[in-house]
Design an enzyme around this catalytic site. Structure first.
Site, PDB file in Angstrom:
ATOM      1  CD  GLU B 189      63.486  46.685  44.606  1.00 24.04           C
ATOM      2  OE1 GLU B 189      63.960  47.739  44.166  1.00 24.04           O
ATOM      3  OE2 GLU B 189      63.096  45.761  43.873  1.00 24.04           O
ATOM      4  CG  HIS B 258      58.166  56.266  41.426  1.00 24.87           C
ATOM      5  ND1 HIS B 258      57.481  55.376  40.661  1.00 24.87           N
ATOM      6  CD2 HIS B 258      59.471  55.996  41.221  1.00 24.87           C
ATOM      7  CE1 HIS B 258      58.340  54.605  40.004  1.00 24.87           C
ATOM      8  NE2 HIS B 258      59.554  54.963  40.331  1.00 24.87           N
TER       9      HIS B 258
END
Ligand SMILES: Cc1ncc(C[n+]2csc(CCOP(=O)(O)OP(=O)(O)O)c2C)c(N)n1
Ligand SMILES: [Mg+2]
Lengths: 342, 456
Positions: B189, B258
């Site tokens: 990322e 998450h």
């Protein structure tokens, strides 16, 4: 604290080179001498202005490392991009930016390259394809990789040079970038400026693999170790690397170099001996090396070089005068450049 | 000319120091780089190097002197062959101070911002027909249309190509546009967000998909330090036309790491635009606008809404303005202000409230930064009450900001304190019952609205 505890270790095997040394013409010797001396005088002046309180915050000088950007830029062509970290003044001089604009950015004035809003660590020039000037260690590496990506995407044959330090080379995003660069064979030269220290941390205290030219091995990216104190060696390696990157894809150049000053202006550099610094200066100074060749080869006289120095000092003084006399940005600038108006 | 050696500042904060030792004496030859003296500051002992060559003509401050002010002349350096008499008519000069008159600014070539075709109105023309689409399809169509429109638009992210998107949002894009423009990245990322920023500097228009925004925390440095700040730091030279998109907030039972709502984080950052669609219409029109915008846009989607089917106007080029809120349901008694998933809760709550005789107006913010303060203030002036709904945490959250907007713009119109509906102030628990308790619910919204109406 950790810096003080650094083991007193002799810097090992510095300056073993890739072996390849370019044969400089008279003109190249003189040009590289001029370019490197301009950087040194500029940085000395910046240090002086910092001392006078005209430059604030952090200010990282490039003194000692001049041969690296100078040799690299001799191998580039119009449109090639470059990007580096916060130790960036020299990189901007080397791409041909006006010392006045750089110095005025250091003093935070409206005539600075970023209108005074970026500062020493954050300067950019679209015109010269110089993409910063980054304060976050390692962040310039994927961005440089993206510039290379855009070259390939646009079908241009330009390459990007992404400079990073030995410390930055341990950042995860560097390896993420290496992987993508090789996966997509992007036209990029990664230049690792191994000046032996990341702030107060000697290379061997932070890196398991201190041979940075091998950092691309697991990505199948070739690497070359270069004597970064010899501008001819830098140029020879850069010329090969730039050709390779244009045709094949990523390549790494490890430049063995050395910074004479502290990490930034407020670093007393107690993690290394005076002896070590003195030895590097005396035996490997990039500018003295060229000077000696010029004089030995009678390419110019002592007086010619003195004149050159005078000329350079005048340019640097002019930039300092500009940078200290130029007004600060208008208060209204506070609110500009946040977003592009739509 | 003789050169004055000044007491240097050796740190950003130093004003004075002790000149502890001289390492040279009068008459000494010095070269540039030679250490002249040592200075003690409150933090360290530092060496002062000569930056010129010459002979030390005079030492003006003795070793051991304390509290020597920065910029005091501490010695005089004579140049080659210069006589000491030149010092006679030298007065210690003060350092140049930054007040001199303006000089013409160095000319810089500014790159014109790309001309973006973004409408200023959110009105859908009379007679427009609508088609039913999932939000997932609306997002995909938005990207496909913009990719057809401009070659420089490309999408990259994890699993966006071969796999058709982890949540199938990029379905079919690889087939249509090929692997040059629909790019599977490694799980990197930080690297690919930075690469995206570089590609944007290089003239492309990247759409960077994060599998979820939770993973964008790896990359947040590039979103903020590189994408959002560079235009400013470059004095307007370096715009960054990029979209960071992906699902934000809680999905279902995926646990604390998450499930975070990052709306308030990104909304705090000058240099970013932050968009958060609720409906399929929002998704389509706002994503197209985000891709066309010359600025970095953080586009916060919601995984739980991807499969919801709604109306999307059948227009050739349906683009919504960024920065404009939409009244999803008009009302007179209380304004429920929210975005994304919160609008779903708000609309259901408004339905229940209507049955209880309370007329709620539901304002869909659509864009969180820049915030449509005008619409918020207008609505609250009308109803006199506000309930904010968000999935983020309460502290320094969106609700706090909306409340401040109302304090500034409609204080005199308020009939009750603002009520905030947020997630509970805990990391999101995994247990189904606890998760339900932690997240805002329709009941929470109904209760908050009733409270502001003093209905109980
Ligand atoms: C992500 C991040 N971590 C830490 C810092 C603080 N920092 C600035 S420079 C530096 C050392 C970097 O050394 P190196 O990469 O070798 O470059 P050099 O300074 O030697 O040119 C550190 C730790 C930072 N700017 N960014
Ligand atoms: Mg280093």
């Amino acid at each position: 604290m950790a810096a003080r505890a650094a083991p007193k270790k002799k810097p090992t095997k510095k300056n073993q080179s890739s072996g390849k040394i370019a044969n400089f013409s008279e003109q190249e010797e003189l040009k590289s001498y001029y370019d490197m001396l301009l950087i040194r005088r500029f940085e000395e002046k910046a240090g002086q202005l910092y001392g006078m309180g005209q430059i604030g915050g952090f200010c990282h000088l490039y003194i000692g490392q001049e041969a690296v950007v100078t040799g690299i830029n001799m191998a580039l062509k119009e449109g090639d991009q470059s990007i580096t970290a916060y130790r960036d003044h020299a990189h901007m001089l080397a791409v041909g930016l006006d010392p006045k604009g750089i110095m005025a950015e250091l003093t935070g004035r409206e005539g600075g390259l970023s209108k005074g809003k970026g500062g020493s660590m954050h300067m950019f020039s679209r015109e010269k394809h110089f993409y910063g000037g980054h304060g976050i260690v390692g962040a310039q590496v994927p961005i440089g990789t993206g510039l290379a990506f855009s070259n390939k995407y646009n079908g241009s044959d330009n390459i990007c040079v992404a400079y990073m330090g030995d410390g930055a080379s341990n950042q995860g995003q560097v390896y993420e970038s290496f992987n993508m660069a090789k996966l997509w064979n992007l036209p990029i030269v990664y230049v690792i400026e191994n000046n032996q220290y990341a702030m107060g941390t000697a290379v061997a205290r932070a890196s398991s693999q201190t041979d940075f030219s091998r950092r691309g091995v697991s990505f199948n990216i070739p690497g070359v170790k270069v004597d970064g104190m010899d501008v001819r060696a830098v140029y020879a390696a850069a010329d090969d690397a730039v050709k390779y990157a244009r045709e094949n894809g990523p390549i790494i150049l490890e430049m063995l170099t050395y910074r004479y000053r502290g990490h930034s202006m407020s670093d007393p550099a107690k993690y290394r001996t005076k002896d070590e610094v003195q030895r590097m200066r005396a035996e490997h100074d990039p500018i003295e090396q060229v000077k000696k060749r010029i004089l030995d080869g009678r390419l110019a006289s002592e007086d010619d070089l003195k004149d050159m120095d005078k000329k350079i000092r005048a340019i640097v003084t002019e930039s300092a005068d500009y940078a200290t006399n130029c007004p600060e940005p208008d208060p209204s600038e506070l609110w500009t450049d946040v977003l592009i108006e739509t | 000319m003789a050169i004055e050696i000044l007491m240097p500042a050796l740190s950003p904060t130093m004003e004075e120091g002790k000149l502890s030792t001289w390492l040279v004496k009068e008459g000494d030859n010095v070269g540039s780089g030679d250490v002249l003296c040592e200075i003690e500051t409150d933090k360290a002992t530092m060496e002062v190097e000569s930056i010129d060559e010459g002979v030390i003509g005079k030492i003006l401050i003795d070793a051991g002197t304390e509290n020597v002010l920065v910029n005091t002349v501490i010695a005089i350096l004579l140049e080659d062959g210069e006589d000491a008499s030149v010092m006679d008519n030298m007065k210690p000069s003060a350092a140049p101070i930054a007040t001199a008159e303006a000089e013409p600014v160095a000319e810089t070539t500014l790159v014109a911002a790309p001309v973006a075709v973004i409408p200023q109105t959110d009105e859908i023309p009379e007679g427009t027909t609508f088609k039913q689409q999932t939000i997932r399809e609306a997002l995909r169509d938005a990207m496909a249309e913009e990719m057809r429109r401009e070659d420089s638009v490309f999408i990259m992210g994890e699993e966006v190509a071969e796999y058709q998107g982890a949540y199938k949002v990029t379905q079919g894009l690889l087939e249509e546009f090929g692997d040059k423009r629909v790019i599977d990245t490694p799980i990197t990322e930080h690297g690919f967000a930075g690469l995206g920023v570089g590609a944007a500097f290089g003239g492309l228009k990247p759409v960077v998909e994060f599998m979820t925004f939770n993973f964008a925390m790896q990359a947040i440095d590039h979103i903020i330090n590189s994408a959002a700040k560079t235009l400013y730091m470059s004095g307007g030279q370096m715009g960054c036309p990029i979209v960071f998109r992906g699902p934000n907030g809680a999905a279902s039972r995926v646990g604390a790491q998450h499930s975070q709502d990052y709306t308030a984080w990104y909304a705090n950052i000058p240099g970013l635009k932050v968009v958060s669609p609720y409906s399929a219409e929002d998704a389509k029109g706002l994503l197209k606008a985000a891709i066309r915008d010359p600025n970095p846009v953080v586009f916060l989607e919601n995984e739980l809404l991807y499969g919801v089917t709604m109306d999307v106007p059948e227009l050739d080029d349906f683009v919504l303005p960024i920065g404009k809120a939409k009244i999803e349901r008009a009302g007179t008694d209380v304004s429920i202000v929210s975005h994304s998933m919160g609008i779903k809760l708000a609309l259901e709550a408004a339905e229940i409230l209507a049955g209880q005789g309370i007329s709620a107006e539901v304002l869909n913010l659509r864009t969180i930064r820049p915030l449509d303060t005008e619409a918020i203030i207008a609505s609250v002036k009308k109803t006199g009450r506000m309930v904010t709904v968000e999935e983020g945490w309460v502290r320094c959250g969106l609700g706090a900001e909306l409340t401040a907007v109302v304090m500034d713009g409609a204080f005199d119109y308020l009939d009750a304190p603002v009520a905030r509906v947020t997630s509970k102030d805990v990391p999101l628990p995994y247990a189904a019952n606890l998760e339900k308790l932690a997240l805002p619910s329709v009941d929470d919204v109904v209760n908050a609205a009733r409270k502001t109406c003093y209905a109980d």
